[in-house]
Design a protein around this motif. Structure first.
Motif, mmCIF file in Angstrom:
data_model
loop_
_atom_site.group_PDB
_atom_site.id
_atom_site.type_symbol
_atom_site.label_atom_id
_atom_site.label_comp_id
_atom_site.label_asym_id
_atom_site.label_seq_id
_atom_site.Cartn_x
_atom_site.Cartn_y
_atom_site.Cartn_z
ATOM 1 N N TYR A 158 0.850 -1.182 0.000
ATOM 2 C CA TYR A 158 0.000 0.000 0.000
ATOM 3 C C TYR A 158 0.889 1.236 0.000
ATOM 4 O O TYR A 158 1.996 1.207 0.533
ATOM 5 N N HIS A 159 0.393 2.327 -0.601
ATOM 6 C CA HIS A 159 1.148 3.584 -0.560
ATOM 7 C C HIS A 159 1.512 3.865 0.891
ATOM 8 O O HIS A 159 0.668 3.752 1.782
ATOM 9 N N SER A 160 2.755 4.240 1.114
ATOM 10 C CA SER A 160 3.170 4.544 2.483
ATOM 11 C C SER A 160 3.121 6.051 2.726
ATOM 12 O O SER A 160 3.100 6.840 1.781
ATOM 13 N N ALA A 161 3.084 6.415 3.995
ATOM 14 C CA ALA A 161 3.008 7.828 4.377
ATOM 15 C C ALA A 161 4.164 8.592 3.728
ATOM 16 O O ALA A 161 5.258 8.049 3.628
ATOM 17 N N PRO A 162 3.911 9.803 3.271
ATOM 18 C CA PRO A 162 2.734 10.620 3.494
ATOM 19 C C PRO A 162 1.655 10.485 2.419
ATOM 20 O O PRO A 162 0.689 11.238 2.424
ATOM 21 N N THR A 163 1.803 9.529 1.518
ATOM 22 C CA THR A 163 0.808 9.359 0.454
ATOM 23 C C THR A 163 -0.420 8.660 1.001
ATOM 24 O O THR A 163 -0.314 7.657 1.701
ATOM 25 N N ARG A 164 -1.602 9.155 0.666
ATOM 26 C CA ARG A 164 -2.861 8.617 1.173
ATOM 27 C C ARG A 164 -3.284 7.355 0.416
ATOM 28 O O ARG A 164 -2.900 7.112 -0.703
ATOM 29 N N CYS A 165 -4.104 6.584 1.090
ATOM 30 C CA CYS A 165 -4.847 5.480 0.485
ATOM 31 C C CYS A 165 -6.325 5.731 0.768
ATOM 32 O O CYS A 165 -6.669 6.460 1.696
ATOM 33 N N PHE A 166 -7.186 5.137 -0.020
ATOM 34 C CA PHE A 166 -8.619 5.209 0.234
ATOM 35 C C PHE A 166 -9.005 4.068 1.175
ATOM 36 O O PHE A 166 -8.431 2.980 1.105
ATOM 37 N N LEU A 167 -9.994 4.305 2.030
ATOM 38 C CA LEU A 167 -10.525 3.275 2.923
ATOM 39 C C LEU A 167 -11.900 2.867 2.422
ATOM 40 O O LEU A 167 -12.792 3.709 2.288
ATOM 41 N N VAL A 168 -12.059 1.571 2.144
ATOM 42 C CA VAL A 168 -13.310 1.028 1.616
ATOM 43 C C VAL A 168 -13.743 -0.156 2.471
ATOM 44 O O VAL A 168 -12.946 -1.057 2.739
ATOM 45 N N GLY A 182 -1.621 -4.867 8.505
ATOM 46 C CA GLY A 182 -0.987 -3.590 8.767
ATOM 47 C C GLY A 182 -1.768 -2.709 9.714
ATOM 48 O O GLY A 182 -2.764 -3.121 10.306
ATOM 49 N N LYS A 183 -1.292 -1.472 9.826
ATOM 50 C CA LYS A 183 -1.904 -0.475 10.691
ATOM 51 C C LYS A 183 -2.062 0.819 9.901
ATOM 52 O O LYS A 183 -1.249 1.126 9.030
ATOM 53 N N TYR A 184 -3.112 1.573 10.257
ATOM 54 C CA TYR A 184 -3.368 2.834 9.561
ATOM 55 C C TYR A 184 -4.059 3.822 10.479
ATOM 56 O O TYR A 184 -4.599 3.461 11.525
ATOM 57 N N LYS A 185 -4.010 5.085 10.069
ATOM 58 C CA LYS A 185 -4.779 6.107 10.764
ATOM 59 C C LYS A 185 -5.654 6.819 9.738
ATOM 60 O O LYS A 185 -5.305 6.923 8.557
ATOM 61 N N ILE A 186 -6.796 7.277 10.196
ATOM 62 C CA ILE A 186 -7.761 7.963 9.341
ATOM 63 C C ILE A 186 -7.395 9.442 9.271
ATOM 64 O O ILE A 186 -7.220 10.089 10.304
ATOM 65 N N ILE A 187 -7.296 9.971 8.029
ATOM 66 C CA ILE A 187 -6.965 11.386 7.866
ATOM 67 C C ILE A 187 -8.123 12.185 7.262
ATOM 68 O O ILE A 187 -8.098 13.419 7.283
ATOM 69 N N GLU A 188 -9.133 11.500 6.707
ATOM 70 C CA GLU A 188 -10.311 12.188 6.178
ATOM 71 C C GLU A 188 -11.491 11.223 6.139
ATOM 72 O O GLU A 188 -11.330 10.069 5.760
ATOM 73 N N ILE A 189 -12.649 11.717 6.549
ATOM 74 C CA ILE A 189 -13.906 10.978 6.420
ATOM 75 C C ILE A 189 -14.795 11.801 5.488
ATOM 76 O O ILE A 189 -14.961 13.005 5.691
ATOM 77 N N TYR A 190 -15.353 11.156 4.478
ATOM 78 C CA TYR A 190 -16.220 11.869 3.538
ATOM 79 C C TYR A 190 -17.565 12.191 4.173
ATOM 80 O O TYR A 190 -18.101 11.387 4.938
ATOM 81 N N ILE A 203 -3.720 6.930 6.093
ATOM 82 C CA ILE A 203 -2.270 6.820 5.939
ATOM 83 C C ILE A 203 -1.880 5.454 6.498
ATOM 84 O O ILE A 203 -2.227 5.126 7.637
ATOM 85 N N ILE A 204 -1.188 4.671 5.695
ATOM 86 C CA ILE A 204 -0.693 3.368 6.148
ATOM 87 C C ILE A 204 0.548 3.606 7.005
ATOM 88 O O ILE A 204 1.496 4.267 6.576
ATOM 89 N N LEU A 205 0.535 3.076 8.211
ATOM 90 C CA LEU A 205 1.649 3.239 9.150
ATOM 91 C C LEU A 205 2.600 2.048 9.120
ATOM 92 O O LEU A 205 3.811 2.210 9.286
ATOM 93 N N GLU A 206 2.033 0.853 8.956
ATOM 94 C CA GLU A 206 2.823 -0.382 8.924
ATOM 95 C C GLU A 206 2.145 -1.366 7.989
ATOM 96 O O GLU A 206 0.918 -1.345 7.852
ATOM 97 N N GLN A 207 2.956 -2.230 7.371
ATOM 98 C CA GLN A 207 2.385 -3.333 6.602
ATOM 99 C C GLN A 207 3.340 -4.514 6.644
ATOM 100 O O GLN A 207 4.546 -4.348 6.661
ATOM 101 N N THR A 208 2.753 -5.694 6.714
ATOM 102 C CA THR A 208 3.514 -6.929 6.835
ATOM 103 C C THR A 208 2.928 -7.963 5.898
ATOM 104 O O THR A 208 1.709 -8.099 5.798
ATOM 105 N N ILE A 209 3.803 -8.694 5.223
ATOM 106 C CA ILE A 209 3.381 -9.791 4.361
ATOM 107 C C ILE A 209 3.956 -11.072 4.945
ATOM 108 O O ILE A 209 5.160 -11.166 5.191
ATOM 109 N N LYS A 210 3.083 -12.046 5.182
ATOM 110 C CA LYS A 210 3.519 -13.335 5.713
ATOM 111 C C LYS A 210 2.971 -14.449 4.837
ATOM 112 O O LYS A 210 1.878 -14.343 4.291
#
Length: 125
Positions: free
Chosen positions: A55-65, A97-105, A79-86
Motif C-alpha cells: 500500500y502507498h506509504s506515508a505521506p501518500t494517502r490510500c482510500f478506505l473502503v 498492517g496499521k493505519y490512521k484515518i486522515i479524512e472521512i467523507y 495513511i498506512i503506518l505499517e504493513q507486513t506480508i507473511k
C-alpha cells in the motif's frame, strides 16, 4: 520462478479483516456525520488481506473502503503506518498492517464517490 506483488492505493477490507464497523457505521454517519477529528490519535489494524500487497506509504494517502458482502462503501482517506506480508508461497501469503484515518467523507460525497469509483456492479449504493 517469478515474483508477484500487488500495488494498492485502496485498502478494501471486510469486517472480518478488521474494518472498524463499530465506529464507522453508515446509518449513524448519515444522521450525525463523522470527521477525521473523531479518530485523532487512533490507530486501526487490518489483517488477512489475501496476497502480497504493498500500500502507498506515508505521506501518500490510500482510500478506505468497507467491503460489505462484496459491495464497496468508500469512507475516506487513510495513511498506512505499517504493513507486513507473511506466507511461504503465493497461495498462502497474507498482508496485514496499521493505519490512521486522515479524512472521512461527508455522507453525500460518500455516496457519490462510492457510485463512481467502485468496480462495475460492486457499489454499495
Amino acid at each position: 520462478m517469478g515474483s508477484y506483488v500487488e500495488l494498492n492505493d485502496t485498502l478494501e477490507i471486510t469486517t472480518e479483516q478488521g474494518f472498524p464497523e463499530d465506529v464507522l457505521d453508515l446509518q449513524k454517519h448519515q444522521k450525525k456525520p463523522l470527521s477525521a477529528k473523531d479518530f485523532k490519535g487512533r490507530v486501526f489494524e487490518f489483517h488477512g488481506k489475501p496476497g502480497a500487497r504493498i500500500y502507498h506509504s506515508a505521506p501518500t494517502r490510500c482510500f478506505l473502503v468497507h467491503n460489505i458482502d462484496g459491495k464497496w462503501l468508500y469512507w475516506g482517506k487513510i495513511i498506512i503506518l505499517e504493513q507486513t506480508i507473511k506466507g511461504e508461497n503465493r497461495e498462502s501469503q497474507k498482508t496485514s498492517g496499521k493505519y490512521k484515518i486522515i479524512e472521512i467523507y461527508d455522507p453525500e460525497y460518500q455516496e457519490q464517490i462510492t457510485k463512481h469509483e467502485s468496480p462495475e456492479g460492486m457499489s454499495y449504493f
